[in-house]
Design an enzyme around this catalytic site. Structure first.
Site, PDB file in Angstrom:
ATOM      1  CB  ILE A  13      -0.969  -0.010   1.200  1.00  0.00           C
ATOM      2  CG1 ILE A  13      -1.832  -1.283   1.161  1.00  0.00           C
ATOM      3  CG2 ILE A  13      -1.874   1.219   1.178  1.00  0.00           C
ATOM      4  CD1 ILE A  13      -2.837  -1.382   2.274  1.00  0.00           C
TER       5      ILE A  13
ATOM      6  CG  HIS B  40       3.303   2.755   3.619  1.00  0.00           C
ATOM      7  ND1 HIS B  40       2.014   2.862   4.103  1.00  0.00           N
ATOM      8  CD2 HIS B  40       3.565   1.426   3.543  1.00  0.00           C
ATOM      9  CE1 HIS B  40       1.526   1.658   4.330  1.00  0.00           C
ATOM     10  NE2 HIS B  40       2.441   0.767   3.993  1.00  0.00           N
ATOM     11  CG  HIS B  41      -2.174   5.592   0.804  1.00  0.00           C
ATOM     12  ND1 HIS B  41      -2.585   6.818   1.271  1.00  0.00           N
ATOM     13  CD2 HIS B  41      -2.929   5.347  -0.305  1.00  0.00           C
ATOM     14  CE1 HIS B  41      -3.550   7.283   0.507  1.00  0.00           C
ATOM     15  NE2 HIS B  41      -3.775   6.418  -0.465  1.00  0.00           N
ATOM     16  CB  ALA B  42       1.014   4.846   6.689  1.00  0.00           C
TER      17      ALA B  42
ATOM     18  CG  ASN C  99      -3.269   9.446   4.262  1.00  0.00           C
ATOM     19  OD1 ASN C  99      -3.310   9.160   3.079  1.00  0.00           O
ATOM     20  ND2 ASN C  99      -2.294   9.021   5.061  1.00  0.00           N
TER      21      ASN C  99
END
Length: 450
Positions: free
Chosen positions: A18, A135-137, A299
């Site tokens: 991800i 990373h999407h985090a 995000n």
């Protein structure tokens, strides 16, 4: 660690990385020598001041809960994170995308800050590329593109800037630094306002509606379990060409992107004898950043669902379905606060969290068929170390049950599509690019522009 960041880490597995990425394509300056890219690489390694975002890695996980906090590396090994590569002969775009396909399927090391970047030379036309993944985090696609743009300059003579270099004093305060008291007050207000929002959603669910709702999507060849290997393809279209179509149809740029994708998906599925009778449903991310804090990192994304009208052969009929669905989705979001929109978005995508459970994808209907994102890019010509930016090609996330992702951005003169698919689930992925162009030609003919 915010709960959204923790979820992205918790949901990741070897088969389902991800991270979000992009490929930037550059034309070197006319006076560039044979060692231009190698010299640029060594100059970048000399920029050792690293932004805290690029020092961040997950703290040790709690066995039954997952990751709950971030830690920062005091000493970032730039030679590990920043890599210099060259393509095999003949150095076509095909070889570049084959390399990116392999790189995009590899997990990031959680014992280090969650990012990698590759400076890639060897293209037969003398250009070079820059592939990055994070990373999407750490961030979403909007944040990633904003970080990319801050490394570029409208001045071709400007010194090159590294993506990991701090923006400097005066940067905007992150939304995450707001006070707990302010957050509590906001949450209380949102909970009160959630009642009419929920009622509005309920009326849509039981009545006639154009906005798509979860689990109205048909099952397709894209909604299957996938492995960890990826395939990446990308292409640019002239921005003025798309603007002519958009103006003639009286629609937004995003609706035009969705219409191009709808026509391409219909043609691709017909080619594989796999077009369902019911229309495909796209999940479309929308930014929830406050207008007074457009530069916040991290995000902050909600989602709406769009009926793509793929059951209709006429391109203008499909376009009408898409605009009606998106208009109703915008109206739905327009009555919500950002937190309410985030909760509704969480409900919409929550089935993805169960996708790793054995049998879940095969036994349940898909909440939607495909993810299509449109992230605004730069509006003026930009340079990096004197090299002209020719294209930005996003490389996003695919996962169990969602084997195809199309993400779009732009440069000053192009609209750039990046397509990522599960390697086995989406055969001949590059054919989608052919069908995207055919879909645009169909729209031009229907609007009598060709």
């Amino acid at each position: 660690m915010p709960v959204t960041d923790s979820i992205f880490l918790f949901a990741e597995s070897r088969e389902h990385p991800i991270h979000v990425g992009s490929v930037q394509l550059f034309t070197p300056p006319a006076d560039a020598g044979p060692d231009y890219v190698a010299d640029l690489y060594h100059r970048l390694l000399g920029i050792t001041d690293v932004d805290p975002l690029f020092r961040r890695r997950p703290g040790n996980p709690l066995s039954s809960v997952g990751y709950l906090w971030w830690t920062e590396d005091a000493d970032v090994d730039l030679e590990y994170h920043v890599r210099h590569s060259a393509l095999p002969a003949p150095g076509r775009i095909r070889e570049l995308f084959a390399l990116v396909s392999r790189l995009h399927g590899a997990l990031l090391d959680r014992n280090r800050p969650l990012w990698e970047m590759y400076l890639i030379e060897g293209l037969e036309d003398g250009r070079f590329a820059w592939y990055s993944k994070m990373h999407h985090a750490l961030l979403d696609g909007v944040s990633g593109l904003r970080l990319l743009q801050r490394t570029l300059s409208p001045d071709p003579e400007a010194e090159p800037r590294a993506l990991w270099h701090p923006e400097g004093p005066g940067s905007k305060e992150s939304a995450s630094s707001t006070s707990l008291l302010g957050t509590a007050r906001s949450l209380a207000g949102d909970l009160v306002g959630a009642v009419p929002a929920a009622a509005r959603i309920g009326r849509l669910a039981v009545g006639a509606h154009k906005v798509a709702l979860p689990y109205e999507a048909p099952r397709t060849m894209f909604n299957v379990p996938i492995g960890g290997a990826r395939r990446f393809a990308a292409q640019s279209w002239d921005r003025e060409r798309l603007d002519r179509v958009r103006r003639a149809a009286g629609i937004s740029g995003n609706d035009l992107v969705l219409a191009m994708c709808a026509g391409a998906l219909r043609a691709y599925l017909l080619e594989h004898d796999a077009l369902p009778d019911d229309p495909l449903i796209a999940m479309v991310p929308v930014s929830l950043r406050p207008k007074d804090r457009p530069g916040d990192s991290g995000n902050s994304v909600g989602v709406t669902l769009c009926d793509l009208g793929t059951d209709r052969a006429d391109p203008l009929d499909r376009l009408g379905v898409i605009t009606g669905s998106m208009d109703q989705g915008k109206a739905l979001f327009g009555g919500m606060t950002p937190l309410q929109a985030l909760v509704w978005s969480g409900v919409t995508i929550s089935p993805l969290g169960l996708a790793p459970v054995p049998g879940f994808v095969r036994l349940t209907p898909p909440p939607f068929n495909i993810i299509i994102s449109n992230v605004p890019g730069p509006r003026k010509p930009l340079y990096w170390n004197g090299a002209h930016l020719d294209g930005i090609y996003p490389a996003s996330v695919v996962m169990n049950g969602q084997a195809l992702n199309i993400t779009v951005t732009n440069t000053a003169t192009t609209v750039d599509f990046g397509v990522v698919g599960g390697r086995r689930a989406v055969p001949s992925l590059q054919r989608i690019l052919v069908h995207l162009d055919e879909s645009l030609v169909e729209l031009e003919a229907a609007l009598q522009l060709s």
